[in-house]
Design a protein around this motif. Sequence first.
Motif, PDB file in Angstrom:
ATOM      1  N   PRO A 189       0.828  -1.203   0.000  1.00 59.82           N
ATOM      2  CA  PRO A 189       0.000   0.000   0.000  1.00 59.82           C
ATOM      3  C   PRO A 189       0.866   1.258   0.000  1.00 59.82           C
ATOM      4  O   PRO A 189       1.811   1.375   0.784  1.00 59.82           O
ATOM      5  N   THR A 190       0.547   2.166  -0.900  1.00 62.18           N
ATOM      6  CA  THR A 190       1.322   3.392  -1.069  1.00 62.18           C
ATOM      7  C   THR A 190       0.376   4.578  -0.991  1.00 62.18           C
ATOM      8  O   THR A 190      -0.746   4.525  -1.507  1.00 62.18           O
ATOM      9  N   ILE A 191       0.829   5.636  -0.361  1.00 60.21           N
ATOM     10  CA  ILE A 191      -0.023   6.805  -0.153  1.00 60.21           C
ATOM     11  C   ILE A 191      -0.042   7.628  -1.436  1.00 60.21           C
ATOM     12  O   ILE A 191       0.770   8.531  -1.654  1.00 60.21           O
ATOM     13  N   THR A 192      -0.927   7.248  -2.325  1.00 56.33           N
ATOM     14  CA  THR A 192      -1.136   7.934  -3.607  1.00 56.33           C
ATOM     15  C   THR A 192      -2.648   8.024  -3.816  1.00 56.33           C
ATOM     16  O   THR A 192      -3.420   7.822  -2.895  1.00 56.33           O
ATOM     17  N   GLY A 193      -3.061   8.279  -5.043  1.00 51.19           N
ATOM     18  CA  GLY A 193      -4.478   8.311  -5.342  1.00 51.19           C
ATOM     19  C   GLY A 193      -5.067   6.956  -5.663  1.00 51.19           C
ATOM     20  O   GLY A 193      -6.246   6.861  -6.048  1.00 51.19           O
ATOM     21  N   PHE A 194      -4.279   5.882  -5.492  1.00 50.23           N
ATOM     22  CA  PHE A 194      -4.752   4.544  -5.879  1.00 50.23           C
ATOM     23  C   PHE A 194      -6.011   4.150  -5.116  1.00 50.23           C
ATOM     24  O   PHE A 194      -6.954   3.607  -5.688  1.00 50.23           O
ATOM     25  N   GLY A 195      -6.040   4.408  -3.805  1.00 48.70           N
ATOM     26  CA  GLY A 195      -7.185   4.010  -3.007  1.00 48.70           C
ATOM     27  C   GLY A 195      -8.466   4.672  -3.467  1.00 48.70           C
ATOM     28  O   GLY A 195      -9.521   4.024  -3.556  1.00 48.70           O
ATOM     29  N   ALA A 196      -8.379   5.975  -3.761  1.00 51.63           N
ATOM     30  CA  ALA A 196      -9.571   6.691  -4.223  1.00 51.63           C
ATOM     31  C   ALA A 196     -10.058   6.134  -5.552  1.00 51.63           C
ATOM     32  O   ALA A 196     -11.266   6.000  -5.781  1.00 51.63           O
ATOM     33  N   THR A 197      -9.121   5.789  -6.445  1.00 54.10           N
ATOM     34  CA  THR A 197      -9.507   5.197  -7.726  1.00 54.10           C
ATOM     35  C   THR A 197     -10.172   3.845  -7.522  1.00 54.10           C
ATOM     36  O   THR A 197     -11.171   3.517  -8.164  1.00 54.10           O
ATOM     37  N   ALA A 198      -9.617   3.052  -6.602  1.00 55.84           N
ATOM     38  CA  ALA A 198     -10.204   1.746  -6.310  1.00 55.84           C
ATOM     39  C   ALA A 198     -11.630   1.897  -5.798  1.00 55.84           C
ATOM     40  O   ALA A 198     -12.539   1.164  -6.224  1.00 55.84           O
ATOM     41  N   VAL A 199     -11.838   2.848  -4.887  1.00 62.09           N
ATOM     42  CA  VAL A 199     -13.184   3.079  -4.359  1.00 62.09           C
ATOM     43  C   VAL A 199     -14.140   3.471  -5.490  1.00 62.09           C
ATOM     44  O   VAL A 199     -15.296   3.056  -5.523  1.00 62.09           O
ATOM     45  N   GLY A 200     -13.630   4.240  -6.447  1.00 61.62           N
ATOM     46  CA  GLY A 200     -14.461   4.665  -7.568  1.00 61.62           C
ATOM     47  C   GLY A 200     -14.932   3.528  -8.446  1.00 61.62           C
ATOM     48  O   GLY A 200     -15.914   3.671  -9.186  1.00 61.62           O
ATOM     49  N   THR A 201     -14.243   2.373  -8.394  1.00 62.70           N
ATOM     50  CA  THR A 201     -14.662   1.216  -9.197  1.00 62.70           C
ATOM     51  C   THR A 201     -15.722   0.377  -8.501  1.00 62.70           C
ATOM     52  O   THR A 201     -16.219  -0.594  -9.092  1.00 62.70           O
ATOM     53  N   MET A 202     -16.060   0.706  -7.264  1.00 58.55           N
ATOM     54  CA  MET A 202     -16.964  -0.152  -6.484  1.00 58.55           C
ATOM     55  C   MET A 202     -18.433   0.179  -6.685  1.00 58.55           C
ATOM     56  O   MET A 202     -19.288  -0.303  -5.951  1.00 58.55           O
ATOM     57  N   HIS A 203     -18.747   1.038  -7.664  1.00 57.87           N
ATOM     58  CA  HIS A 203     -20.112   1.432  -7.986  1.00 57.87           C
ATOM     59  C   HIS A 203     -20.678   2.314  -6.874  1.00 57.87           C
ATOM     60  O   HIS A 203     -20.026   2.603  -5.886  1.00 57.87           O
ATOM     61  N   GLY A 204     -21.898   2.747  -7.081  1.00 60.18           N
ATOM     62  CA  GLY A 204     -22.541   3.620  -6.109  1.00 60.18           C
ATOM     63  C   GLY A 204     -23.145   2.853  -4.951  1.00 60.18           C
ATOM     64  O   GLY A 204     -22.774   1.717  -4.674  1.00 60.18           O
ATOM     65  N   ALA A 205     -24.109   3.482  -4.286  1.00 54.20           N
ATOM     66  CA  ALA A 205     -24.767   2.836  -3.157  1.00 54.20           C
ATOM     67  C   ALA A 205     -25.416   1.532  -3.615  1.00 54.20           C
ATOM     68  O   ALA A 205     -26.119   1.498  -4.629  1.00 54.20           O
ATOM     69  N   PRO A 206     -25.191   0.440  -2.899  1.00 57.61           N
ATOM     70  CA  PRO A 206     -25.733  -0.848  -3.341  1.00 57.61           C
ATOM     71  C   PRO A 206     -27.250  -0.901  -3.223  1.00 57.61           C
ATOM     72  O   PRO A 206     -27.855  -0.258  -2.366  1.00 57.61           O
ATOM     73  N   ALA A 207     -27.856  -1.682  -4.092  1.00 58.30           N
ATOM     74  CA  ALA A 207     -29.302  -1.902  -4.026  1.00 58.30           C
ATOM     75  C   ALA A 207     -29.641  -2.732  -2.797  1.00 58.30           C
ATOM     76  O   ALA A 207     -28.812  -3.491  -2.279  1.00 58.30           O
ATOM     77  N   ALA A 208     -30.882  -2.595  -2.361  1.00 59.86           N
ATOM     78  CA  ALA A 208     -31.304  -3.289  -1.140  1.00 59.86           C
ATOM     79  C   ALA A 208     -31.201  -4.810  -1.285  1.00 59.86           C
ATOM     80  O   ALA A 208     -30.958  -5.515  -0.308  1.00 59.86           O
ATOM     81  N   ASP A 209     -31.379  -5.324  -2.507  1.00 60.12           N
ATOM     82  CA  ASP A 209     -31.348  -6.770  -2.703  1.00 60.12           C
ATOM     83  C   ASP A 209     -29.979  -7.271  -3.178  1.00 60.12           C
ATOM     84  O   ASP A 209     -29.845  -8.426  -3.596  1.00 60.12           O
ATOM     85  N   ASP A 210     -28.961  -6.427  -3.106  1.00 61.14           N
ATOM     86  CA  ASP A 210     -27.604  -6.830  -3.517  1.00 61.14           C
ATOM     87  C   ASP A 210     -27.005  -7.727  -2.434  1.00 61.14           C
ATOM     88  O   ASP A 210     -26.810  -7.292  -1.302  1.00 61.14           O
ATOM     89  N   PRO A 211     -26.731  -8.997  -2.746  1.00 62.70           N
ATOM     90  CA  PRO A 211     -26.185  -9.891  -1.710  1.00 62.70           C
ATOM     91  C   PRO A 211     -24.805  -9.473  -1.229  1.00 62.70           C
ATOM     92  O   PRO A 211     -24.360  -9.921  -0.169  1.00 62.70           O
ATOM     93  N   TYR A 212     -24.130  -8.628  -2.009  1.00 61.37           N
ATOM     94  CA  TYR A 212     -22.812  -8.143  -1.617  1.00 61.37           C
ATOM     95  C   TYR A 212     -22.841  -6.672  -1.180  1.00 61.37           C
ATOM     96  O   TYR A 212     -21.795  -6.034  -1.077  1.00 61.37           O
ATOM     97  N   GLY A 213     -24.032  -6.147  -0.938  1.00 59.30           N
ATOM     98  CA  GLY A 213     -24.162  -4.725  -0.670  1.00 59.30           C
ATOM     99  C   GLY A 213     -23.368  -4.253   0.534  1.00 59.30           C
ATOM    100  O   GLY A 213     -22.555  -3.330   0.439  1.00 59.30           O
ATOM    101  N   SER A 214     -23.578  -4.876   1.683  1.00 62.61           N
ATOM    102  CA  SER A 214     -22.855  -4.436   2.876  1.00 62.61           C
ATOM    103  C   SER A 214     -21.355  -4.700   2.744  1.00 62.61           C
ATOM    104  O   SER A 214     -20.528  -3.931   3.233  1.00 62.61           O
ATOM    105  N   PHE A 215     -21.002  -5.784   2.052  1.00 58.62           N
ATOM    106  CA  PHE A 215     -19.589  -6.078   1.812  1.00 58.62           C
ATOM    107  C   PHE A 215     -18.935  -4.964   1.000  1.00 58.62           C
ATOM    108  O   PHE A 215     -17.860  -4.471   1.350  1.00 58.62           O
ATOM    109  N   ARG A 216     -19.588  -4.541  -0.070  1.00 64.51           N
ATOM    110  CA  ARG A 216     -19.011  -3.485  -0.901  1.00 64.51           C
ATOM    111  C   ARG A 216     -18.900  -2.172  -0.122  1.00 64.51           C
ATOM    112  O   ARG A 216     -17.922  -1.449  -0.254  1.00 64.51           O
ATOM    113  N   THR A 217     -19.899  -1.881   0.707  1.00 65.58           N
ATOM    114  CA  THR A 217     -19.860  -0.660   1.501  1.00 65.58           C
ATOM    115  C   THR A 217     -18.689  -0.678   2.474  1.00 65.58           C
ATOM    116  O   THR A 217     -17.947   0.306   2.610  1.00 65.58           O
TER     117      THR A 217
END
Length: 292
Positions: A189-217
Motif C-alpha cells: 500500500p502506497t499513499i497515492t491516489g490509488f485508493g480513491a480510484t479503487a473506491v471509484g470502481t466499487m459502484h454507487g450505493a448498493p441496491a437493497a437486494d444486492d447480496p454483496y451490498g454491505s460487503f461493498r460498503t
Amino acid sequence: MTPAASAAPAAPNASTVLITGCSSGMGREAAIALHRLGHRVVATARRPETLADLAALGITTLPLDVTDEQSMTAAVAAVEAEHGQVDVLINNAAYGLHLPVESATPEEVRAQFETNVFGVVRMAQLVLPGMRRAGRGRIVNISSMAGRFSPPGGAFYHSSKHAVEAISDSLRLEVAPFGVDVVVVQPGPTITGFGATAVGTMHGAPAADDPYGSFRTRLADMYANRAFTRRSGAVSAETATRVIVRAATAARPRARYAIGGLARGTMLAKRLLPDAAFDAIMRRNFPLPEPA
C-alpha cells in the motif's frame, strides 16, 4: 514529441527513460526523480494536460494510452526518432478494479486487463526491437504485492498483477541473451491516489437486494479510510520512488524489489503458510459478505 523549454542537459551516462502513467502517484514521482538525476525522461499519460507541471520542469511529455495501439506505437516511434531507442521502459500505468467476482461486468474485467496486462505486454513488444539492436535495455514492470495473493473483492486487480509477475518471469529469461534486463517492482500500500480510484470502481450505493451490498460498503470504507495510511503500514510515494529509481538504474538489478514491510511480510506469509492459515489472515483483515 513535445519537449519542454529549458530542459536540463542530460548527464554523460544518461538513459532515455519512457514511463507510462505519469499523471499522478509513483509514475509522476519517478519521472521527477530520474529527471533530477540527469536522465532523458519521457513522461506519458492518457491525458497529456495532466503533465503540464512536469513539462515546466523540463521533462519531455507525450500522450500515451496503453489501451490504444496507435497511441502506444506513436509514442515509442517518437522517442526512437529523437533518441534512437528506449533505454529503460517503466510500465507503471495501472488501476485497481475492486468488486466481488459475481458483481463485475465483462466490460469492467476486460478494461482491467487491457490496462494492467495487455498494455504492459504491448509496450514491451514495441521497445524490445530497439533494445535488441542496441544490445542493452531494461524493462521495469510495476507489479504489486497484489501479484502474490488475492483478498476478497480483489480478484481482478490481483489477478492482473499475478499475470504481470508471470509475464515478467518468462520475459526476463527470453531477453537476457540480448542484454535486456526485466525487473519487477512490488509495492505494498502506497499513499497515492490509488485508493480513491479503487473506491471509484466499487459502484454507487448498493441496491437493497444486492447480496454483496454491505460487503461493498465496508470494503469501500476500508480502502477510503484505513488501507492507505501510515498507521496501516502504507509507505509514501517518495519511498516507493526511491526503489523504482534503484530498479531502473542499478548496474546489476535484482529480479524483484518489494517495497514496504507490509508487502514483504504478506508475501512471505503467503509463501510459507498453508492456504487455510493464510485464508484466516485474510478473514481477519478484510470484510466478507454477510448472507441474509
